[in-house]
Design a protein around this motif. Structure first.
Motif, short mmCIF file in Angstrom:
data_model
loop_
_atom_site.label_atom_id
_atom_site.label_comp_id
_atom_site.label_asym_id
_atom_site.label_seq_id
_atom_site.Cartn_x
_atom_site.Cartn_y
_atom_site.Cartn_z
N MET A 1 0.87 -1.12 -0.08
CA MET A 1 0.02 0.18 0.07
C MET A 1 0.73 1.11 -0.17
O MET A 1 0.68 2.16 -0.72
CB MET A 1 -0.85 -0.01 1.16
CG MET A 1 -2.17 -0.85 0.94
SD MET A 1 -3.39 -0.20 0.05
CE MET A 1 -3.78 1.49 0.64
N ALA A 2 1.74 1.30 0.87
CA ALA A 2 2.65 2.39 0.98
C ALA A 2 3.47 2.74 -0.27
O ALA A 2 3.58 3.81 -0.74
CB ALA A 2 3.67 2.56 2.09
N GLY A 3 3.94 1.65 -0.66
CA GLY A 3 4.77 1.70 -2.26
C GLY A 3 3.84 2.23 -3.28
O GLY A 3 4.50 2.97 -4.02
N SER A 4 2.70 1.75 -3.25
CA SER A 4 1.82 2.02 -4.41
C SER A 4 1.37 3.62 -4.25
O SER A 4 1.32 4.58 -5.12
CB SER A 4 0.62 1.32 -4.30
OG SER A 4 0.92 -0.22 -4.63
N LEU A 5 1.21 3.94 -3.08
CA LEU A 5 0.65 5.37 -2.70
C LEU A 5 1.74 6.33 -3.02
O LEU A 5 1.55 7.35 -3.80
CB LEU A 5 0.36 5.68 -1.35
CG LEU A 5 -1.03 5.00 -1.04
CD1 LEU A 5 -1.41 5.03 0.48
CD2 LEU A 5 -2.23 5.99 -1.62
N LEU A 6 3.10 5.98 -2.58
CA LEU A 6 4.06 6.90 -2.80
C LEU A 6 4.34 6.87 -4.33
O LEU A 6 4.66 8.22 -4.94
CB LEU A 6 5.50 6.52 -2.24
CG LEU A 6 5.24 6.53 -0.50
CD1 LEU A 6 6.53 6.19 0.03
CD2 LEU A 6 5.34 7.93 -0.35
N ALA A 7 4.34 5.84 -5.01
CA ALA A 7 4.60 5.92 -6.58
C ALA A 7 3.76 6.78 -7.32
O ALA A 7 3.88 7.64 -8.00
CB ALA A 7 4.58 4.47 -7.05
N SER A 8 2.36 6.71 -6.74
CA SER A 8 1.36 7.45 -7.60
C SER A 8 1.44 8.69 -7.37
O SER A 8 1.18 9.65 -8.16
CB SER A 8 -0.08 6.76 -7.32
OG SER A 8 -0.26 7.00 -5.89
N LEU A 9 1.76 9.27 -6.13
CA LEU A 9 2.06 10.71 -5.90
C LEU A 9 3.34 11.15 -6.50
O LEU A 9 3.02 12.40 -7.07
CB LEU A 9 2.46 11.02 -4.27
CG LEU A 9 0.97 10.59 -3.52
CD1 LEU A 9 1.54 10.65 -1.92
CD2 LEU A 9 0.15 11.76 -3.57
N ALA A 10 4.18 10.29 -6.81
CA ALA A 10 5.55 10.96 -7.30
C ALA A 10 5.17 11.07 -8.97
O ALA A 10 5.61 12.02 -9.70
CB ALA A 10 6.58 9.91 -7.27
N ILE A 11 4.53 10.15 -9.60
CA ILE A 11 3.91 10.38 -10.83
C ILE A 11 3.16 11.45 -11.05
O ILE A 11 3.41 12.27 -12.11
CB ILE A 11 3.11 9.10 -11.34
CG1 ILE A 11 3.81 7.71 -11.52
CG2 ILE A 11 2.42 9.14 -12.51
CD1 ILE A 11 3.13 6.32 -11.48
N ALA A 12 2.18 11.70 -10.19
CA ALA A 12 1.28 13.03 -10.33
C ALA A 12 2.10 14.21 -10.37
O ALA A 12 1.79 15.28 -10.78
CB ALA A 12 0.04 12.89 -9.34
N ALA A 13 2.96 14.25 -9.08
CA ALA A 13 3.81 15.40 -8.86
C ALA A 13 4.78 15.87 -10.00
O ALA A 13 4.82 16.94 -10.32
CB ALA A 13 4.26 15.32 -7.50
N TRP A 14 5.41 14.73 -10.22
CA TRP A 14 6.67 15.19 -11.08
C TRP A 14 6.94 14.51 -12.56
O TRP A 14 7.32 15.11 -13.51
CB TRP A 14 7.94 14.39 -10.34
CG TRP A 14 8.11 15.03 -8.89
CD1 TRP A 14 8.03 16.39 -8.80
CD2 TRP A 14 8.43 14.63 -7.62
NE1 TRP A 14 8.22 16.55 -7.14
CE2 TRP A 14 8.40 15.52 -6.88
CE3 TRP A 14 8.41 13.21 -7.18
CZ2 TRP A 14 8.68 15.24 -5.27
CZ3 TRP A 14 8.52 12.74 -6.16
CH2 TRP A 14 8.90 13.79 -4.88
N LEU A 15 6.06 13.27 -12.73
CA LEU A 15 6.32 12.65 -14.08
C LEU A 15 5.09 13.08 -14.98
O LEU A 15 5.48 13.21 -16.06
CB LEU A 15 6.32 11.06 -13.89
CG LEU A 15 7.39 10.46 -13.00
CD1 LEU A 15 7.26 9.03 -12.96
CD2 LEU A 15 8.79 10.98 -13.40
#
Length: 381
Positions: free
Chosen positions: A339-353
Motif C-alpha cells: 500500500m505504501a509503495g503504491s501510494l508513494l509511486a502514484s504521488l510521485a507520478i502525479a507530482a513530477w512525471l
C-alpha cells in the motif's frame, strides 16, 4: 460562516470534495486487490504468483468488497464530465480527456511491462502485445493492466458527450442523456434479475447498459452545484440506485469467483457505494462551503485527486511486486508495504512525471488538430 446549498461560486469552481472521494475510491480498489484478492481468490494473477491461499486474510470483513470503488469511479466520472463539459467545445473536450488519460497510461505501461516479464513471468512478446493493446485503448482485453477494463467504458461515455458537444445540443442533450442512461441501465438489470437476460458481456459494458446508471447519478449530482435539480429527477435517482443495487449484487458473485459465503454479503458493498455516492452529492451541494474550508489544503487535495488515476493503474504491478517480495513477513506487513509503495509511486507520478508529459501530449494533440484543419484548405487550394 453559513453555507447555501446552491453555490455562489463560478459554475466551474473546483469541487474539492471530489478529490477526497476519488482517493477514497482508489484506496478501496487497492485494498481489495492487495489486501484480499491476492490472498483469497485462487486463479487471480497475483495469487498465482504468490502461490498461497488465505481464505480470510486479516481485515477481510471490509477488504473483500473494495471492488465497489470502481462503481464509485463511474459516479465521479459522470459528475465531473457533466460539470466540466458545460460551455466547452467538442475539440477542447477531446483534448482535455486525452491529456488526462494518456500521460499516466504511458508511465503505467512503462512500469507494467518489465514487472509483467520479470515478476509475473509473462513472455516478452505477449507482454508487448498486451501493452500495445492498452496504449491504443483496445476495448476488448486482455490488457497488460487488468483493471484497464474500465477505461474503454469511460471512453464510450466520453464519446457520447463529445458527440453532443459537436452537434451543439449539449445543453438539452445532457439531461436527456442522464435519463436515457439511467432508465436503460435500470431496465437492463431488472431484466437480468428477473431472468429475461443473462448478465454480463463486454458489449453491454461498452454500450453502457451495465454501468450507465452510475454515470447518470453522477450527472444528477453535478446538477446540485447549479441548483437546478427538480422533483422529477428523484424518479431518475431512484431508478439509478435500484439499478446499482442489482448490479452490485451481480458484481459480488463475479468478483468473489465462487465464494458464495461472501457474495451473499453484497448489501455491505452496496451500502458503502451508497454512502460514498452521497458524499459526491454533498461535494456539489456544499461546494462553496467546502471550498472556503479547504482553501489552505487545496494543493494537497488537488494532488491527492490527481494521484488516483496513476494509483488505479499501477498498484497491481508496483504494489504487487512489493507484496510478493515481502510475503514471507506475513500478510499484514506485506500488505502495508505494498500500500505504501503504491501510494508513494502514484504521488510521485502525479507530482513530477505526469506534468511534463501533459505538456508534450497537449502539444502533440494541438499539432495533429492543426494539420487536420489545414487539410480541407489544402484540398480546396
Amino acid at each position: 460562516m453559513t453555507s447555501s446549498p446552491v453555490s455562489s461560486l463560478p459554475r466551474k469552481a473546483p469541487v474539492y470534495g471530489l478529490d477526497a472521494v476519488r482517493l477514497l475510491a482508489a484506496v478501496l480498489v487497492v485494498v481489495y486487490h492487495l489486501g484480499f484478492k491476492v490472498w483469497a481468490i485462487e486463479g487471480s494473477m497475483l495469487n498465482a504468483a504468490l502461490g498461497a491461499v488465505i481464505a480470510y486474510p486479516p481485515g477481510w470483513q471490509l477488504s473483500w468488497c473494495g471492488w465497489v470503488g470502481v462503481q464509485v469511479f463511474f459516479v465521479v466520472s459522470g459528475a465531473v464530465i457533466a460539470y466540466s463539459a458545460q460551455g466547452v467545445s467538442a475539440r477542447s473536450f477531446a483534448k482535455r480527456r486525452a491529456a488526462r488519460l494518456l500521460p499516466a497510461l504511458l508511465i503505467a505501461c512503462a512500469i507494467a511491462f518489465p514487472v509483467a516479464v520479470l515478476v509475473f513471468a509473462v513472455p516478452p512478446g505477449q507482454a508487448a502485445w498486451l501493452a500495445l493493446k492498452t496504449l491504443t485503448f483496445m476495448p476488448w482485453g486482455p490488457w497488460i493492466i487488468g483493471q484497464f477494463w474500465t477505461i474503454p467504458v469511460e471512453l464510450c461515455f466520453y464519446a457520447v458527450i463529445w458527440a453532443m458537444l459537436a452537434s451543439g445540443r449539449a445543453a438539452r442533450g445532457m439531461q436527456a442523456l442522464a435519463w436515457g442512461l439511467g432508465l436503460a441501465s435500470a431496465g437492463y438489470w431488472t431484466a437480468v434479475a428477473t431472468g429475461l437476460l443473462a448478465g454480463g458481456g463486454r458489449l453491454t459494458e461498452l454500450l453502457l447498459f451495465q454501468h450507465g446508471g452510475y454515470f447518470a447519478i453522477g450527472m444528477l449530482c453535478a446538477r446540485l452545484g447549479n441548483g437546478d435539480l427538480r422533483r422529477r429527477h428523484l424518479v431518475l435517482a431512484l431508478a439509478c440506485v435500484t439499478a446499482a443495487a442489482l448490479q452490485v449484487r451481480e458484481a459480488a458473485s463475479w468478483e468473489m469467483a465462487g465464494r458464495a459465503d461472501l457474495a451473499g454479503r453484497w448489501p455491505l458493498a452496496y451500502g458503502i457505494w451508497l454512502a460514498i455516492t452521497a458524499l459526491v452529492a454533498l461535494s456539489f451541494l456544499y461546494r462553496d462551503a467546502i471550498a472556503v474550508r479547504a482553501k489552505r489544503f487545496s494543493g494537497a487535495l488537488r494532488l491527492a485527486g490527481l494521484s488516483t488515476y496513476p494509483l488505479y493503474l499501477i498498484h497491481i504491478h508496483v504494489g504487487g511486486a512489493i507484496l510478493l517480495a515481502a510475503a514471507p513477513l506475513g500478510p499484514v506487513p506485506a500488505f502495508l508495504g505494498a500500500m505504501a509503495g503504491s501510494l508513494l509511486a502514484s504521488l510521485a507520478i502525479a507530482a513530477w512525471l505526469e506534468p511534463p508529459l501533459h505538456v508534450v501530449v497537449r502539444a502533440a494533440i494541438g499539432q495533429v488538430g492543426r494539420r487536420a484543419m489545414a487539410l480541407p484548405r489544402l484540398r480546396a487550394g
